[in-house]
Enzyme design. Structure first.
Site, PDB file in Angstrom:
ATOM      1  CE  LYS A   9      -3.913  -2.315   2.614  1.00 38.52           C
ATOM      2  NZ  LYS A   9      -4.936  -2.085   3.624  1.00 38.52           N
ATOM      3  CE1 TYR A  49      -9.405  -3.478   0.700  1.00 37.21           C
ATOM      4  CE2 TYR A  49      -8.523  -1.545  -0.215  1.00 37.21           C
ATOM      5  CZ  TYR A  49      -8.381  -2.773   0.225  1.00 37.21           C
ATOM      6  OH  TYR A  49      -7.240  -2.634   0.981  1.00 37.21           O
ATOM      7  CG  PHE A  57     -13.275   0.971   7.282  1.00 40.95           C
ATOM      8  CD1 PHE A  57     -12.664   0.566   6.004  1.00 40.95           C
ATOM      9  CD2 PHE A  57     -14.051   0.253   8.013  1.00 40.95           C
ATOM     10  CE1 PHE A  57     -12.898  -0.698   5.733  1.00 40.95           C
ATOM     11  CE2 PHE A  57     -14.376  -0.974   7.670  1.00 40.95           C
ATOM     12  CZ  PHE A  57     -13.765  -1.629   6.472  1.00 40.95           C
ATOM     13  NE  ARG A  85      -6.098 -12.036   4.961  1.00 41.03           N
ATOM     14  CZ  ARG A  85      -6.619 -10.979   4.987  1.00 41.03           C
ATOM     15  NH1 ARG A  85      -6.733 -10.242   4.094  1.00 41.03           N
ATOM     16  NH2 ARG A  85      -7.487 -10.587   6.258  1.00 41.03           N
ATOM     17  CB  THR A  91      -7.462  -5.956   9.978  1.00 35.77           C
ATOM     18  OG1 THR A  91      -7.999  -7.155   9.151  1.00 35.77           O
ATOM     19  CG2 THR A  91      -7.528  -4.798   9.135  1.00 35.77           C
ATOM     20  NE  ARG A 102      -2.175  -5.817   7.325  1.00 35.50           N
ATOM     21  CZ  ARG A 102      -3.266  -6.484   6.990  1.00 35.50           C
ATOM     22  NH1 ARG A 102      -4.142  -7.311   7.516  1.00 35.50           N
ATOM     23  NH2 ARG A 102      -3.814  -5.910   5.694  1.00 35.50           N
ATOM     24  CG  ASN A 112      -3.560  -2.431   7.013  1.00 35.32           C
ATOM     25  OD1 ASN A 112      -3.352  -2.254   5.944  1.00 35.32           O
ATOM     26  ND2 ASN A 112      -4.698  -2.970   7.262  1.00 35.32           N
ATOM     27  CG  HIS A 115      -5.127  -6.418  -0.396  1.00 33.98           C
ATOM     28  ND1 HIS A 115      -6.342  -6.444   0.250  1.00 33.98           N
ATOM     29  CD2 HIS A 115      -5.138  -7.041  -1.467  1.00 33.98           C
ATOM     30  CE1 HIS A 115      -7.132  -7.274  -0.572  1.00 33.98           C
ATOM     31  NE2 HIS A 115      -6.271  -7.787  -1.429  1.00 33.98           N
ATOM     32  CD  GLU A 126      -8.600  -9.332  -3.850  1.00 33.53           C
ATOM     33  OE1 GLU A 126      -7.459  -9.547  -3.320  1.00 33.53           O
ATOM     34  OE2 GLU A 126      -9.346  -9.015  -2.662  1.00 33.53           O
TER      35      GLU A 126
HETATM   36  O1  CDP Z   1      -6.888  -5.694   4.976  1.00 34.65           O
HETATM   37  P1  CDP Z   1      -7.654  -6.802   5.673  1.00 34.65           P
HETATM   38  O2  CDP Z   1      -8.658  -7.955   4.528  1.00 34.65           O
HETATM   39  O3  CDP Z   1      -6.955  -7.459   6.845  1.00 34.65           O
HETATM   40  O4  CDP Z   1      -8.887  -6.064   6.363  1.00 34.65           O
HETATM   41  P2  CDP Z   1     -10.344  -5.697   5.844  1.00 34.65           P
HETATM   42  O5  CDP Z   1     -11.351  -5.890   6.980  1.00 34.65           O
HETATM   43  O6  CDP Z   1     -10.752  -6.454   4.500  1.00 34.65           O
HETATM   44  O7  CDP Z   1     -10.215  -4.115   5.445  1.00 34.65           O
HETATM   45  C1  CDP Z   1      -9.707  -3.551   4.428  1.00 34.65           C
HETATM   46  C2  CDP Z   1      -8.739  -2.555   4.733  1.00 34.65           C
HETATM   47  O8  CDP Z   1      -9.398  -1.382   5.351  1.00 34.65           O
HETATM   48  C3  CDP Z   1      -7.782  -2.843   6.211  1.00 34.65           C
HETATM   49  O9  CDP Z   1      -6.585  -3.412   5.601  1.00 34.65           O
HETATM   50  C4  CDP Z   1      -7.429  -1.200   6.495  1.00 34.65           C
HETATM   51  O10 CDP Z   1      -6.687  -0.706   5.554  1.00 34.65           O
HETATM   52  C5  CDP Z   1      -8.844  -0.771   6.444  1.00 34.65           C
HETATM   53  N1  CDP Z   1      -9.602  -0.774   7.411  1.00 34.65           N
HETATM   54  C6  CDP Z   1      -9.900   0.570   8.251  1.00 34.65           C
HETATM   55  O11 CDP Z   1      -9.208   1.396   8.084  1.00 34.65           O
HETATM   56  N2  CDP Z   1     -10.871   0.537   9.431  1.00 34.65           N
HETATM   57  C7  CDP Z   1     -11.460  -0.807   9.776  1.00 34.65           C
HETATM   58  N3  CDP Z   1     -12.111  -0.792  10.843  1.00 34.65           N
HETATM   59  C8  CDP Z   1     -11.362  -1.839   8.858  1.00 34.65           C
HETATM   60  C9  CDP Z   1     -10.392  -1.873   8.021  1.00 34.65           C
HETATM   61 MG    MG Z   2      -9.625  -7.955   3.355  1.00 34.40          MG
END
Ligand code: CDP
Ligand code: MG
Length: 155
Positions: A9, A49, A57, A85, A91, A102, A112, A115, A126
């Site tokens: 990112k 997304y 968010f 993962r 996350t 992370r 973070n 992705h 994707e």
């Molecule tokens: O990236 P990951 O799959 O672990 O998390 P996600 O739940 O799919 O969320 C995508 C991205 O959104 C995260 O990697 C964060 O950058 C952001 N995010 C956030 O800013 N605040 C949250 N409460 C959840 C996710």
């Molecule tokens: Mg995700």
């Protein structure tokens, strides 16, 4: 063999961590089979997304992901999607275990660093969003007989 889509990112690129993050995947035994640097177009970030479209968010996430260039990489290996993962960690950087990417490099919850696809279905979708036909390479890694036990099936 599975192929997963990862995105280093904007914070990963800006903090000069792209090489170190990729190194961790290479050291694990994953193969780089596709790579491109890009500034993600708004529409692509929104589509990527879209599952989060209703989340509070989401606008900030799309803004973040389109704010600066990213490094998009396709990685291949045995159980690659699950392995990657696990290597990312939770996350939120503040909650990710030490030893994960992370956990070691991020303390922010939103910023973070990376992705990664979270299922085979997500990976296929994707990879199709970010790579055109032929941009993901099919090739033989010369060290396969040492990275894997090739005495029967790859294991
Ligand atoms: O990236 P990951 O799959 O672990 O998390 P996600 O739940 O799919 O969320 C995508 C991205 O959104 C995260 O990697 C964060 O950058 C952001 N995010 C956030 O800013 N605040 C949250 N409460 C959840 C996710
Ligand atoms: Mg995700």
């Amino acid at each position: 063999m599975e192929t997963s889509l990862i995105i280093i990112k904007p914070d990963g690129v800006q903090r000069r961590l792209a090489g170190r993050i990729l190194t961790r995947f290479e050291e694990k035994g994953l193969a780089i089979v596709g790579a491109k640097m890009m500034r993600i177009p708004l529409e692509l970030a929104e589509t990527h997304y879209e599952a989060h479209r209703e989340r509070p968010f989401y606008p900030g996430l799309v803004q973040y992901m389109t704010s600066q260039p990213v490094l998009v990489v396709a990685l291949r290996g045995k159980s690659a999607i699950t392995v990657i993962r696990k290597m990312l960690g939770a996350t939120f950087g503040s909650q990710a275990d030490p030893g994960t990417i992370r956990g070691d490099f991020a303390i922010s919850d939103g910023y973070n660093l990376v992705h990664a696809s979270d299922s085979p279905e997500a990976a296929e979708r994707e990879l199709g969003l970010f790579f055109a036909d032929g941009e993901v390479q099919d090739y033989e890694m010369h060290d396969t007989p040492w990275v894997y036990d090739t005495s029967s099936d790859l294991r």
